[in-house]
Design a protein around this motif. Structure first.
Motif, PDB file in Angstrom:
ATOM      1  N   THR A 167      -2.396  -9.486  -3.421  1.00 29.43           N
ATOM      2  CA  THR A 167      -2.034  -8.232  -4.104  1.00 29.43           C
ATOM      3  C   THR A 167      -1.116  -8.484  -5.292  1.00 29.43           C
ATOM      4  O   THR A 167      -0.473  -9.527  -5.372  1.00 29.43           O
ATOM      5  CB  THR A 167      -1.372  -7.247  -3.110  1.00 29.43           C
ATOM      6  N   GLU A 168      -1.092  -7.522  -6.193  1.00 27.87           N
ATOM      7  CA  GLU A 168      -0.253  -7.678  -7.390  1.00 27.87           C
ATOM      8  C   GLU A 168       1.031  -6.884  -7.229  1.00 27.87           C
ATOM      9  O   GLU A 168       0.989  -5.665  -7.031  1.00 27.87           O
ATOM     10  CB  GLU A 168      -1.013  -7.169  -8.613  1.00 27.87           C
ATOM     11  N   MET A 169       2.146  -7.567  -7.282  1.00 30.83           N
ATOM     12  CA  MET A 169       3.433  -6.869  -7.213  1.00 30.83           C
ATOM     13  C   MET A 169       4.343  -7.454  -8.286  1.00 30.83           C
ATOM     14  O   MET A 169       4.394  -8.679  -8.457  1.00 30.83           O
ATOM     15  CB  MET A 169       4.066  -7.027  -5.831  1.00 30.83           C
ATOM     16  N   THR A 170       5.044  -6.601  -9.040  1.00 29.97           N
ATOM     17  CA  THR A 170       5.900  -7.100 -10.118  1.00 29.97           C
ATOM     18  C   THR A 170       7.175  -7.723  -9.534  1.00 29.97           C
ATOM     19  O   THR A 170       7.629  -7.322  -8.451  1.00 29.97           O
ATOM     20  CB  THR A 170       6.327  -5.961 -11.068  1.00 29.97           C
ATOM     21  N   PRO A 171       7.787  -8.666 -10.240  1.00 26.92           N
ATOM     22  CA  PRO A 171       9.055  -9.226  -9.770  1.00 26.92           C
ATOM     23  C   PRO A 171      10.111  -8.138  -9.561  1.00 26.92           C
ATOM     24  O   PRO A 171      10.943  -8.249  -8.670  1.00 26.92           O
ATOM     25  CB  PRO A 171       9.471 -10.168 -10.899  1.00 26.92           C
ATOM     26  N   ALA A 172      10.033  -7.047 -10.385  1.00 24.28           N
ATOM     27  CA  ALA A 172      11.010  -5.959 -10.221  1.00 24.28           C
ATOM     28  C   ALA A 172      10.879  -5.341  -8.834  1.00 24.28           C
ATOM     29  O   ALA A 172      11.889  -5.070  -8.164  1.00 24.28           O
ATOM     30  CB  ALA A 172      10.791  -4.900 -11.292  1.00 24.28           C
ATOM     31  N   LEU A 212       9.851  -6.512   2.614  1.00 23.76           N
ATOM     32  CA  LEU A 212       8.962  -6.961   1.527  1.00 23.76           C
ATOM     33  C   LEU A 212       7.521  -7.077   2.034  1.00 23.76           C
ATOM     34  O   LEU A 212       6.579  -6.630   1.363  1.00 23.76           O
ATOM     35  CB  LEU A 212       9.447  -8.304   0.968  1.00 23.76           C
ATOM     36  N   ILE A 213       7.369  -7.649   3.236  1.00 21.51           N
ATOM     37  CA  ILE A 213       6.020  -7.788   3.807  1.00 21.51           C
ATOM     38  C   ILE A 213       5.369  -6.421   3.967  1.00 21.51           C
ATOM     39  O   ILE A 213       4.210  -6.211   3.593  1.00 21.51           O
ATOM     40  CB  ILE A 213       6.083  -8.546   5.159  1.00 21.51           C
ATOM     41  N   GLN A 214       6.153  -5.462   4.451  1.00 28.98           N
ATOM     42  CA  GLN A 214       5.629  -4.106   4.626  1.00 28.98           C
ATOM     43  C   GLN A 214       5.200  -3.523   3.278  1.00 28.98           C
ATOM     44  O   GLN A 214       4.099  -2.961   3.150  1.00 28.98           O
ATOM     45  CB  GLN A 214       6.716  -3.241   5.257  1.00 28.98           C
ATOM     46  N   ALA A 215       6.056  -3.703   2.266  1.00 27.81           N
ATOM     47  CA  ALA A 215       5.732  -3.182   0.927  1.00 27.81           C
ATOM     48  C   ALA A 215       4.469  -3.846   0.386  1.00 27.81           C
ATOM     49  O   ALA A 215       3.619  -3.181  -0.217  1.00 27.81           O
ATOM     50  CB  ALA A 215       6.903  -3.412  -0.011  1.00 27.81           C
ATOM     51  N   LEU A 216       4.337  -5.165   0.630  1.00 31.08           N
ATOM     52  CA  LEU A 216       3.151  -5.885   0.137  1.00 31.08           C
ATOM     53  C   LEU A 216       1.894  -5.391   0.844  1.00 31.08           C
ATOM     54  O   LEU A 216       0.835  -5.207   0.213  1.00 31.08           O
ATOM     55  CB  LEU A 216       3.324  -7.391   0.360  1.00 31.08           C
ATOM     56  N   GLU A 217       2.012  -5.158   2.169  1.00 32.74           N
ATOM     57  CA  GLU A 217       0.842  -4.673   2.917  1.00 32.74           C
ATOM     58  C   GLU A 217       0.446  -3.280   2.440  1.00 32.74           C
ATOM     59  O   GLU A 217      -0.741  -2.978   2.282  1.00 32.74           O
ATOM     60  CB  GLU A 217       1.133  -4.700   4.415  1.00 32.74           C
ATOM     61  N   GLU A 218       1.445  -2.441   2.211  1.00 28.52           N
ATOM     62  CA  GLU A 218       1.160  -1.082   1.708  1.00 28.52           C
ATOM     63  C   GLU A 218       0.477  -1.158   0.344  1.00 28.52           C
ATOM     64  O   GLU A 218      -0.499  -0.447   0.084  1.00 28.52           O
ATOM     65  CB  GLU A 218       2.460  -0.279   1.596  1.00 28.52           C
ATOM     66  N   ALA A 219       1.018  -2.052  -0.520  1.00 26.50           N
ATOM     67  CA  ALA A 219       0.434  -2.200  -1.874  1.00 26.50           C
ATOM     68  C   ALA A 219      -1.005  -2.686  -1.766  1.00 26.50           C
ATOM     69  O   ALA A 219      -1.884  -2.246  -2.523  1.00 26.50           O
ATOM     70  CB  ALA A 219       1.272  -3.170  -2.686  1.00 26.50           C
ATOM     71  N   LYS A 220      -1.248  -3.592  -0.794  1.00 28.30           N
ATOM     72  CA  LYS A 220      -2.596  -4.128  -0.597  1.00 28.30           C
ATOM     73  C   LYS A 220      -3.559  -3.009  -0.176  1.00 28.30           C
ATOM     74  O   LYS A 220      -4.653  -2.877  -0.727  1.00 28.30           O
ATOM     75  CB  LYS A 220      -2.535  -5.219   0.479  1.00 28.30           C
ATOM     76  N   LYS A 247      -6.678  -1.494  -2.187  1.00 27.58           N
ATOM     77  CA  LYS A 247      -8.005  -1.495  -1.553  1.00 27.58           C
ATOM     78  C   LYS A 247      -8.637  -0.103  -1.657  1.00 27.58           C
ATOM     79  O   LYS A 247      -9.777   0.042  -2.094  1.00 27.58           O
ATOM     80  CB  LYS A 247      -7.848  -1.900  -0.084  1.00 27.58           C
ATOM     81  N   SER A 248      -7.859   0.927  -1.271  1.00 27.80           N
ATOM     82  CA  SER A 248      -8.436   2.278  -1.307  1.00 27.80           C
ATOM     83  C   SER A 248      -8.703   2.716  -2.747  1.00 27.80           C
ATOM     84  O   SER A 248      -9.667   3.436  -3.019  1.00 27.80           O
ATOM     85  CB  SER A 248      -7.541   3.282  -0.570  1.00 27.80           C
ATOM     86  N   LYS A 249      -7.853   2.248  -3.685  1.00 24.18           N
ATOM     87  CA  LYS A 249      -8.079   2.590  -5.098  1.00 24.18           C
ATOM     88  C   LYS A 249      -9.397   1.968  -5.570  1.00 24.18           C
ATOM     89  O   LYS A 249     -10.216   2.621  -6.230  1.00 24.18           O
ATOM     90  CB  LYS A 249      -6.918   2.065  -5.938  1.00 24.18           C
ATOM     91  N   ALA A 250      -9.582   0.702  -5.161  1.00 29.74           N
ATOM     92  CA  ALA A 250     -10.809   0.000  -5.567  1.00 29.74           C
ATOM     93  C   ALA A 250     -12.026   0.693  -4.979  1.00 29.74           C
ATOM     94  O   ALA A 250     -13.061   0.847  -5.656  1.00 29.74           O
ATOM     95  CB  ALA A 250     -10.732  -1.457  -5.113  1.00 29.74           C
ATOM     96  N   GLU A 251     -11.900   1.134  -3.712  1.00 25.16           N
ATOM     97  CA  GLU A 251     -13.029   1.831  -3.062  1.00 25.16           C
ATOM     98  C   GLU A 251     -13.338   3.131  -3.776  1.00 25.16           C
ATOM     99  O   GLU A 251     -14.491   3.475  -4.024  1.00 25.16           O
ATOM    100  CB  GLU A 251     -12.711   2.093  -1.593  1.00 25.16           C
ATOM    101  N   LYS A 252     -12.267   3.851  -4.123  1.00 22.60           N
ATOM    102  CA  LYS A 252     -12.432   5.128  -4.831  1.00 22.60           C
ATOM    103  C   LYS A 252     -13.143   4.898  -6.146  1.00 22.60           C
ATOM    104  O   LYS A 252     -14.074   5.624  -6.512  1.00 22.60           O
ATOM    105  CB  LYS A 252     -11.049   5.736  -5.096  1.00 22.60           C
TER     106      LYS A 252
END
Ligand SMILES: Nc1ncnc2c1ncn2[C@@H]1O[C@H](COP(=O)(O)OP(=O)(O)OP(=O)(O)O)[C@@H](O)[C@H]1O
Ligand SMILES: [Mg+2]
Length: 491
Positions: A420-425, A447-455, A459-464
């Motif tokens: 997944t893509e997450m900015t350093p900020a 951080l892991i939770q945030a990364l999983e949520e972002a993933k 995923k749902s954005k890509a599906e949409k």
């Protein structure tokens, strides 16, 4: 012997003045005036004799004395400032009596000598610096001066290489001690003709350094090396016949560290920053004026260059468009009429060479939209991409924020960062301890939770997007078949 005779002359004259002052009360007015004139004439004679004696003494003395006043006519004497800094630094190491003060524009406590005399040595030759004792007690700064005393036989060495060394070192120390400033341009309505107030400034206190920037270490090293060779390359640029300046284009999504990089560059080079807000600059003439009012060895920044102006088209098109705008619609006072060619001239036209050691930095989120003329090598010498957080970058952030070199959760984070893509900020925000006490485990878990949520979100954005695309394709096919049917029907 000499001091005794001076003391005798002094006491005789003082006695004379006292006697006359007492006697004059008993004499008529006319006589009193004559007596006063006599005393004044005697004193003038005395100062003349004193000057003559001084000249005689200096003629026969083996020492030479050079005076550096603080002001040379109306203007402040640059040499005095450099000498003051140099002698100040000497004091810290050599003088026994020191005075500490916090001076404006200086980032640390400044220690200065308090005994007004200091010796220095250059090439085995001894010299003495004296802060004019007659002015040390004076409250006015106008008559402040430094005196340099040295033996006649070293005249060439001291007036040549030694003074060059003092002035150069003074400037170096001054730059090192100087509190960096952050400037921003004032709208031209507020410029006054007698005061140079094109820029407003505040102390620059952003602590960002290259150590704290999270990015590919190789890329970071490349940038540091480039900055080092630029900052030390004054002579090299002169030899090449090129103005001593360099351009950096920083591009990447929001929150990837472009502004942080600018702060790190300023701290690394010890340069001031001029943050140029292009939208308040009315035209190219104003732009040029602003440029001429920036100091040498500074960083001139235009953030979000793609948003500041319409410099995203091709040069020709844009140029003609702006020209059209200038000629047909010159009424809107608030619209900036700075053109792309104005900016190109700003960076590397004739005027850009009026100062030296300049670094130009442009930032953008959309590098592909910029006119190639603006970012070609030579104008923007180095293109630096700041991107989403890599595992290497994460490790640097973990070290900075949590003081962690390794952890069992690092592996999982590494895999997620690839997916997944997450900015350093955003990564940095998650690593910030939420409570007063640092708790690395909970920070890494958040951080892991945030990364999983972002993933999941990605995923749902890509599906949409996929569904929308399929729907659009179907729609297109449907209309195409309708048109075909109608055409067949008409035929
Ligand atoms: N590469 C990085 N290394 C360390 N910290 C970073 C990095 N990128 C972002 N940050 C952190 O995120 C914050 C925002 O970063 P910054 O303002 O530099 O991003 P930016 O690229 O300039 O964004 P924008 O395009 O919106 O202006 C900074 O205060 C910094 O703490
Ligand atoms: Mg920014």
């Amino acid at each position: 012997m000499m001091i005794d005779s001076w003391a005798q002359i002094g006491s005789t004259i003082a006695g004379l003045v006292f006697t006359l002052a007492t006697l004059q009360q008993f004499f008529p007015h006319q006589l009193r005036v004559s007596l006063q004139q006599f005393v004044l004439a005697s004193l003038q004679q005395f100062s003349f004799v004193q000057k003559l004696c001084d000249k005689l003494v200096s003629f026969f003395s083996p020492y030479i004395q050079i005076t550096f006043p603080e002001y040379s006519g109306y203007w402040s004497n640059q040499a005095f400032t450099a000498i003051e800094t140099y002698v100040g630094a000497l004091s810290t190491t050599k003088a026994s009596l020191l005075k500490g003060s916090l001076i404006k524009n200086s980032k640390a406590l400044v220690l200065t000598r308090d005994d007004h005399k200091l010796s220095d040595e250059f090439d085995g030759v001894k010299v003495w610096w004296i802060l004019d004792p007659s002015s040390s007690t004076s409250t006015s700064s106008e008559d402040k001066c430094f005196q340099l005393i040295f033996h006649r036989q070293h005249r060439d060495l001291i007036t040549g290489p030694y003074l060059d060394h003092v002035l150069e070192q003074g400037k170096v120390i001054e730059a090192r001690n100087k509190q960096r400033r952050l400037y921003t341009n004032n709208p031209s309505e507020n410029w006054s003709s007698y005061k140079k107030n094109l820029w407003s400034d505040i102390a620059f206190e952003n602590p960002a350094t290259f150590q704290t920037i999270a990015m590919d270490p190789k890329k970071k090293e490349e940038i540091i090396n480039d900055l080092v060779s630029f900052s030390k390359g004054k002579e090299y640029y002169m030899k090449l016949g090129k103005p001593w300046k360099r351009g950096y284009l920083l591009y990447g999504p929001p929150g990837t560290g472009k502004s942080t990089m600018i702060a790190a560059m300023a701290n690394f080079l010890n340069y001031d920053i001029y943050d140029l807000e292009l939208t308040t600059v009315k035209n190219n003439t104003e732009l040029r004026k602003l440029l001429t009012e920036t100091s040498s060895k500074s960083i001139i920044v235009i953030e979000d260059i793609d948003c500041s102006l319409d410099v995203t088209g091709e040069r020709k098109k844009e140029g003609s468009k702006t020209k059209e705008k200038d000629e047909k619609n010159p009424v809107n006072e608030n619209t900036s009429k700075v053109t792309l060619s104005g900016i190109l001239n700003f960076i590397d036209g004739t005027w850009s060479a009026c100062g030296t050691g300049r670094v130009f930095v442009f930032t953008t989120n959309h590098v592909n939209k910029l006119d190639p003329a603006l970012i070609r090598r030579g104008r923007m010498d180095m293109h630096i991409e700041l991107s989403y957080c890599s595992f290497e970058a994460f490790k640097m952030l973990a070290k900075n924020y949590l003081d962690l070199d390794s952890h069992e959760l690092f592996e999982k984070i590494g895999i997620l960062l690839k997916e997944t893509e997450m900015t350093p900020a955003d990564v940095a925000e998650n690593l910030m301890p939420k409570r007063e006490k640092k708790d690395p485990d909970s920070c890494l878990k958040s951080l892991i939770q945030a990364l999983e949520e972002a993933k999941e979100k990605a995923k749902s954005k890509a599906e949409k997007e996929k569904t929308t695309k399929i729907k659009k394709e179907r729609g297109k096919k449907f209309y195409a078949s309708l048109i075909k049917k109608r055409w067949l029907f008409q035929a």
